[in-house]
Motif scaffolding. Structure first.
Motif, PDB file in Angstrom:
ATOM      1  N   UNK A   8       0.887  -1.178   0.055  1.00 50.07           N
ATOM      2  CA  UNK A   8      -0.040   0.008   0.150  1.00 50.07           C
ATOM      3  C   UNK A   8       0.856   1.307   0.078  1.00 50.07           C
ATOM      4  N   UNK A   9       0.559   2.140  -0.603  1.00 49.06           N
ATOM      5  CA  UNK A   9       1.272   3.427  -1.007  1.00 49.06           C
ATOM      6  C   UNK A   9       1.032   4.481   0.310  1.00 49.06           C
ATOM      7  N   UNK A  10       1.804   4.734   0.987  1.00 45.36           N
ATOM      8  CA  UNK A  10       1.721   5.701   2.128  1.00 45.36           C
ATOM      9  C   UNK A  10       2.086   7.225   1.661  1.00 45.36           C
ATOM     10  N   UNK A  11       1.317   8.015   2.420  1.00 48.08           N
ATOM     11  CA  UNK A  11       0.322   7.738   3.642  1.00 48.08           C
ATOM     12  C   UNK A  11      -1.074   7.460   2.970  1.00 48.08           C
ATOM     13  N   UNK A  12      -1.589   7.024   4.015  1.00 47.29           N
ATOM     14  CA  UNK A  12      -3.024   6.359   3.663  1.00 47.29           C
ATOM     15  C   UNK A  12      -4.123   7.648   3.593  1.00 47.29           C
ATOM     16  N   UNK A  13      -4.898   7.537   2.355  1.00 45.53           N
ATOM     17  CA  UNK A  13      -5.893   8.602   2.109  1.00 45.53           C
ATOM     18  C   UNK A  13      -7.322   8.078   2.951  1.00 45.53           C
ATOM     19  N   UNK A  14      -7.915   9.219   3.223  1.00 44.04           N
ATOM     20  CA  UNK A  14      -9.258   8.771   3.909  1.00 44.04           C
ATOM     21  C   UNK A  14     -10.369   9.648   3.168  1.00 44.04           C
ATOM     22  N   UNK A  15     -11.544   8.850   3.356  1.00 46.18           N
ATOM     23  CA  UNK A  15     -12.898   9.486   2.811  1.00 46.18           C
ATOM     24  C   UNK A  15     -13.821   8.995   3.572  1.00 46.18           C
ATOM     25  N   UNK A  16     -14.817   9.935   3.165  1.00 46.21           N
ATOM     26  CA  UNK A  16     -16.416   9.191   3.991  1.00 46.21           C
ATOM     27  C   UNK A  16     -17.477   9.952   2.822  1.00 46.21           C
ATOM     28  N   UNK A  17     -18.657   9.330   3.141  1.00 46.10           N
ATOM     29  CA  UNK A  17     -19.698   9.951   2.417  1.00 46.10           C
ATOM     30  C   UNK A  17     -21.111  10.253   3.222  1.00 46.10           C
ATOM     31  N   UNK A  18     -21.512  11.370   2.881  1.00 42.46           N
ATOM     32  CA  UNK A  18     -22.614  11.895   3.715  1.00 42.46           C
ATOM     33  C   UNK A  18     -23.974  11.169   3.287  1.00 42.46           C
ATOM     34  N   UNK A  19     -24.675  11.320   4.343  1.00 41.86           N
ATOM     35  CA  UNK A  19     -26.233  10.606   4.150  1.00 41.86           C
ATOM     36  C   UNK A  19     -27.202  11.669   3.655  1.00 41.86           C
ATOM     37  N   UNK A  20     -26.924  13.072   4.382  1.00 41.03           N
ATOM     38  CA  UNK A  20     -28.185  13.955   4.339  1.00 41.03           C
ATOM     39  C   UNK A  20     -27.415  15.243   3.917  1.00 41.03           C
ATOM     40  N   UNK A  21     -26.443  15.386   3.315  1.00 42.07           N
ATOM     41  CA  UNK A  21     -26.041  16.681   2.937  1.00 42.07           C
ATOM     42  C   UNK A  21     -27.000  17.591   2.184  1.00 42.07           C
ATOM     43  N   UNK A  22     -28.114  17.154   1.732  1.00 41.95           N
ATOM     44  CA  UNK A  22     -29.061  17.909   0.978  1.00 41.95           C
ATOM     45  C   UNK A  22     -30.195  18.446   1.922  1.00 41.95           C
ATOM     46  N   UNK A  23     -30.001  17.846   3.390  1.00 41.56           N
ATOM     47  CA  UNK A  23     -31.144  18.454   4.273  1.00 41.56           C
ATOM     48  C   UNK A  23     -30.176  19.239   5.184  1.00 41.56           C
ATOM     49  N   UNK A  24     -30.207  20.734   4.842  1.00 43.21           N
ATOM     50  CA  UNK A  24     -29.531  21.723   5.626  1.00 43.21           C
ATOM     51  C   UNK A  24     -29.669  21.730   6.865  1.00 43.21           C
ATOM     52  N   UNK A  25     -30.635  21.542   7.657  1.00 43.96           N
ATOM     53  CA  UNK A  25     -31.004  21.629   8.798  1.00 43.96           C
ATOM     54  C   UNK A  25     -30.718  20.327   9.562  1.00 43.96           C
TER      55      UNK A  25
END
Length: 360
Positions: free
Chosen positions: A150-167
């Motif tokens: 594995x190439x270092x350093x490790x990259x990180x990501x996530x995914x939003x569930x409700x980013x289109x619900x502003x409140x």
């Protein structure tokens, strides 16, 4: 007479990419071209955006099709790989991969190669679909950090569930979880924001932002069209009238007689249907543009055609252009009126539909 055609405006596409890039000029921007470029033609989109920092696809086959057609941009597999037999392809074609489950991690760690693979560890901060659960993320990160492949350093990501619900507080909670995990580690690149994050959550714009539906000039909020964000619709879906017919009060039209006229009128038959991907679930009253004016969809969408009420005094004729959505009739409006998602409307377009590319 034009058959059902999606007119794809490459100039609008480039405008959208540049507009989104300006929102976070110090970040890289991914052009997400999965699902055949959201119905716009993945290869042509990738060629048009040859200068993009990244291309994003869901599956290995999508990535290979781009590479075989000469696309040299970095490509990230957003779903990762499904078999150890894919791993040599990642190296051969210089593909980056998401790691979102222990099974993928085990396959990767067991693979033998002298060349390194660039990976993105996906954290499940609240979407609960794909991603390493937060209580297991420390161990996954450690395993990747200790791997010789594995190439270092490790990259990180996530995914939003409700980013289109502003409140909705979930998005900020997801950001907080991501930051709590990453702040004590030497990581590579980080990626949190997809379309909703890019537009509505500026604190989520990090090293790599992932432009999906907004790249194509469509808003993730159906009640707020993309033009409100200085984004231009890239697709105009159009066809032609293939028949103009006198229609009497009390007569129905189409399968199952779902619409009956309450007056004498003129109906137009348009050469588009669910065989082209124009959804069968679209309701009576859905707006359609004929010669610059809105007329309602009437009757059930058939495989090859739809019918519209042109009105009793119509002067429209066979061969006239009909617009189903585009700049003058935003797809967000079609989606909102029918309780659908613009994602669904665009990505279900079929291979029978002609794609025509313009620059204007």
């Amino acid at each position: 007479m034009k058959a059902a055609t999606a007119i794809i405006n490459r100039s609008a596409l480039i405008h959208n990419y540049n507009t989104l890039k300006k929102l976070s000029p110090n970040s890289q921007l991914m052009a997400v071209v999965k699902a055949n470029g959201y119905g716009h033609g993945a290869l042509e989109i990738a060629k048009t955006l040859h200068f993009a920092d990244y291309c994003g696809v869901a599956r290995v086959d999508e990535a290979l099709a781009l590479r075989e057609s000469g696309i040299t941009s970095p490509i990230l597999l957003l779903e990762g790989f499904v078999s150890e037999y894919c791993l040599p392809l990642l190296i051969e074609h210089q593909l980056e991969t998401v790691i979102h489950c222990q099974e993928q991690l085990d396959m990767l760690l067991a693979f033998k190669s002298e060349q390194l693979i660039k990976v993105w560890l996906k954290l499940d901060t609240g979407m609960h679909r794909l991603g390493i659960r937060m209580e297991e993320a420390e161990n996954a990160f450690m395993q990747l950090s200790c791997s010789a492949i594995v190439e270092k350093p490790i990259n990180l990501m996530t995914h939003f569930a409700c980013s289109d619900e502003l409140d909705n507080p979930l998005t900020q909670n997801q950001i907080n979880q991501f930051d709590t995990f990453s702040q004590t580690k030497a990581i590579g690149l980080s990626s949190l924001a997809a379309s909703g994050g890019i537009l509505f959550w500026p604190e989520s714009r990090r090293d790599l932002n992932r432009a999906g539906i907004i790249l194509y000039g469509v808003s993730p909020l159906t009640n707020k069209p993309a033009i409100d964000f200085d984004l231009k619709p890239v697709m105009q879906l159009e066809s032609s009238l293939i028949a103009v017919r006198r229609h009497l009060k009390g007569e129905s039209v189409g399968y199952n007689a779902t619409w009956t006229g309450d007056r004498d009128t003129t109906i137009g038959v348009v050469a588009i249907g669910y065989g082209d991907g124009y959804s069968r679930s679209l309701k009576n009253g859905t707006p359609v543009l004929v010669n610059g004016r809105e007329v309602p969809l009437i009757g059930r969408v058939s495989m090859d055609m739809i019918t519209v009420d042109l009105g009793p005094n119509a002067t429209d004729k066979v061969g006239d252009t009909v617009i189903l959505w585009g700049k003058a009739l935003p797809i967000e409006r079609i989606a909102l009126q029918n309780g659908l998602s613009p994602y669904e409307l665009m990505t279900q377009l079929t291979s029978r539909l002609k794609l025509e590319y313009i620059d204007e």
